[in-house]
Write a protein that holds these residues in place. Structure first.
Motif, short mmCIF file in Angstrom:
data_model
loop_
_atom_site.label_atom_id
_atom_site.label_comp_id
_atom_site.label_asym_id
_atom_site.label_seq_id
_atom_site.Cartn_x
_atom_site.Cartn_y
_atom_site.Cartn_z
N LEU A 156 0.96 -1.38 0.12
CA LEU A 156 -0.27 0.08 0.05
C LEU A 156 1.06 1.37 0.11
O LEU A 156 1.86 1.30 0.62
N LEU A 157 0.67 2.05 -1.16
CA LEU A 157 1.45 3.36 -1.23
C LEU A 157 0.65 4.47 -0.58
O LEU A 157 -0.40 4.49 -0.72
N PRO A 158 1.33 5.27 0.04
CA PRO A 158 0.62 6.90 0.46
C PRO A 158 0.04 7.71 -0.55
O PRO A 158 0.95 8.82 -0.71
N LEU A 159 -0.51 7.19 -1.47
CA LEU A 159 -1.05 8.23 -2.50
C LEU A 159 -2.19 9.09 -2.51
O LEU A 159 -2.57 9.92 -3.44
N ASN A 160 -2.72 8.80 -1.21
CA ASN A 160 -4.23 9.61 -1.26
C ASN A 160 -4.41 9.47 0.34
O ASN A 160 -3.76 9.01 1.31
N GLN A 161 -5.43 10.43 0.85
CA GLN A 161 -5.49 10.81 2.11
C GLN A 161 -6.03 9.38 2.96
O GLN A 161 -5.88 9.10 3.86
N MET A 162 -6.74 8.75 2.02
CA MET A 162 -7.46 7.48 2.64
C MET A 162 -6.35 6.59 3.02
O MET A 162 -6.43 5.88 4.06
N SER A 163 -5.39 6.32 2.03
CA SER A 163 -4.29 5.40 2.47
C SER A 163 -3.33 5.82 3.46
O SER A 163 -2.74 5.18 4.17
N MET A 164 -3.35 7.15 3.86
CA MET A 164 -2.52 7.64 5.07
C MET A 164 -2.98 7.21 6.24
O MET A 164 -2.39 7.21 7.19
N GLU A 165 -4.29 6.91 6.38
CA GLU A 165 -4.70 6.42 7.69
C GLU A 165 -3.92 5.06 8.15
O GLU A 165 -3.70 4.91 9.41
N PHE A 166 -3.30 4.48 7.12
CA PHE A 166 -2.69 3.07 7.34
C PHE A 166 -1.04 3.37 7.30
O PHE A 166 -0.57 2.50 7.17
N HIS A 167 -0.64 4.69 7.11
CA HIS A 167 0.82 4.85 6.92
C HIS A 167 1.60 4.17 8.13
O HIS A 167 1.30 4.75 9.30
N ALA A 207 -1.68 10.46 9.28
CA ALA A 207 -2.16 9.59 10.05
C ALA A 207 -2.46 9.55 11.51
O ALA A 207 -3.55 9.26 12.26
N ARG A 208 -1.82 10.45 11.95
CA ARG A 208 -2.12 10.63 13.47
C ARG A 208 -3.25 11.62 13.63
O ARG A 208 -4.10 11.80 14.45
N GLN A 209 -3.43 12.52 12.59
CA GLN A 209 -4.69 13.29 12.34
C GLN A 209 -6.17 12.33 12.51
O GLN A 209 -6.88 12.57 13.26
N LEU A 210 -5.89 11.70 11.47
CA LEU A 210 -6.96 10.73 11.48
C LEU A 210 -7.48 9.61 12.44
O LEU A 210 -8.27 9.39 12.56
N ALA A 211 -6.30 9.36 13.17
CA ALA A 211 -6.44 8.51 14.45
C ALA A 211 -6.77 9.60 15.74
O ALA A 211 -6.76 9.10 17.03
N GLY A 212 -7.02 10.88 15.54
CA GLY A 212 -7.14 11.80 16.72
C GLY A 212 -6.17 11.81 17.59
O GLY A 212 -6.19 12.18 19.00
N GLU A 213 -4.56 11.76 17.16
CA GLU A 213 -3.64 11.77 17.89
C GLU A 213 -2.61 13.20 17.71
O GLU A 213 -1.82 13.20 18.39
N ALA A 214 -3.04 14.03 16.80
CA ALA A 214 -2.41 15.12 16.45
C ALA A 214 -2.83 16.34 16.82
O ALA A 214 -4.07 16.45 17.22
N ASP A 215 -2.16 17.22 17.02
CA ASP A 215 -2.45 18.63 17.31
C ASP A 215 -2.92 19.35 16.08
O ASP A 215 -1.99 19.65 15.33
N SER A 216 -4.35 19.69 16.03
CA SER A 216 -4.79 20.27 15.02
C SER A 216 -5.74 21.29 15.29
O SER A 216 -6.13 21.38 16.69
N ASP A 217 -6.08 22.44 14.50
CA ASP A 217 -7.05 23.46 14.85
C ASP A 217 -8.34 23.02 15.37
O ASP A 217 -9.20 23.39 16.12
N GLU A 254 -9.94 -0.69 1.53
CA GLU A 254 -10.24 -0.79 -0.02
C GLU A 254 -10.45 0.28 -0.75
O GLU A 254 -9.96 -0.01 -1.98
N LYS A 255 -10.75 1.49 -0.42
CA LYS A 255 -10.70 2.59 -1.17
C LYS A 255 -9.60 3.20 -1.50
O LYS A 255 -9.39 3.37 -2.69
N ALA A 256 -8.74 2.77 -0.50
CA ALA A 256 -7.01 3.27 -0.76
C ALA A 256 -6.53 2.27 -2.03
O ALA A 256 -5.69 2.98 -2.67
N CYS A 257 -6.90 1.01 -1.85
CA CYS A 257 -6.34 0.15 -2.77
C CYS A 257 -6.88 0.62 -4.14
O CYS A 257 -6.57 0.49 -5.24
#
Length: 264
Positions: free
Chosen positions: A132-143, A227-237, A199-202
């Protein structure tokens, strides 16, 4: 005259084991119907298993031979950790299909649900050396959050279980090379939503590769931050902590409109 206000304390009534099991049966049946709706099935093959609460190591799984669109809360089969039916059932069970699931359930207390698919896009990515390559936002959840397990043949041998467990580690997803995809979750709904986006990422990856143009891969630090944003682990506004719950509620409304018999 007393001025003491009447007590407004409410007692919480705990659900019975039967009520808890019915709720979980309906949630798992909903996931089977959603996998069918989004065309992620392989006829009667592949499985979605869900651990039941309690010390007995019991699980719910599909009756072998039914299409996923035929699964209901009542026809799910309760099995033990060896894949054997716990209660009398008119349906056959495929113990060999539980080899992968039982290993992960036993090794991962957080893996209440294990979902496995053989989709076209998932199998295509599973056949690629770089996965799996980090080609889109959906795949980055699994980075850096997806494991890889090399193909050893049809998963019928118990000896493979320890390698499966080592390869998934503490990741929420596993790419079974030359085979398919697998996700786990603390609930059936979370395992499904993870699989939906994996599946969407693939699908996006194989579509982008088919176009033949050079691919843009974001820097590793951007992928990790996302990936941290999508997991709720990153500092975001801003945060979107209710996103998955809202998505799941919307999916249940769709099922209630189109195939409410999943609850039966």
């Amino acid at each position: 005259m007393s001025t003491t206000a009447p007590s407004t304390t409410r007692t919480t009534v705990e659900p019975t084991p039967e009520e808890r099991e019915l709720r979980l049966r309906r949630e798992l049946a909903a996931v089977y119907r959603l996998v069918a709706h989004f065309r992620m099935t392989d006829l009667i093959f592949t499985h979605i298993s869900l651990r039941l609460p309690g010390p007995d190591h019991h699980f719910l799984i599909n009756p072998y031979g039914l299409l996923f669109e035929e699964i209901t809360a009542s026809n799910l089969v309760k099995i033990d950790l060896e894949g054997r039916p716990v209660d009398p059932t008119p349906y056959p069970v495929n113990p060999a299909g539980f080899v992968i699931h039982s290993a992960i359930h036993a090794a991962r207390p957080d893996a209440h649900c294990v979902l496995h698919t053989h989709t076209k896009a998932g199998c295509a990515v599973a056949a690629q050396k770089d996965g799996l390559l980090p080609l889109n936002q959906m795949s980055m959840e699994f980075h850096d959050r997806v494991g890889y397990h090399d193909y050893e043949g049809v998963a019928l041998n118990l000896d493979e279980q320890r390698r499966l467990v080592a390869d998934i580690g503490d990741h929420p997803a596993l790419v079974l090379r030359n085979h398919g995809l697998l996700t786990v979750g603390e609930s059936a709904s979370r395992a499904f939503l993870r699989m939906y986006y994996l599946e969407k990422a693939c699908e996006i990856q194989v579509t982008a590769q088919a176009a033949g143009a050079p691919l843009v891969v974001p820097p590793a630090e951007v992928c990790e931050y996302t990936a941290r944003q999508l997991a709720g682990e990153a500092d975001s506004d801003f945060e979107d902590v209710d996103a998955y719950d809202l998505a799941w509620a919307a999916l249940l409304r769709m099922l209630d409109r189109n195939c409410p018999d999943y609850k039966d």
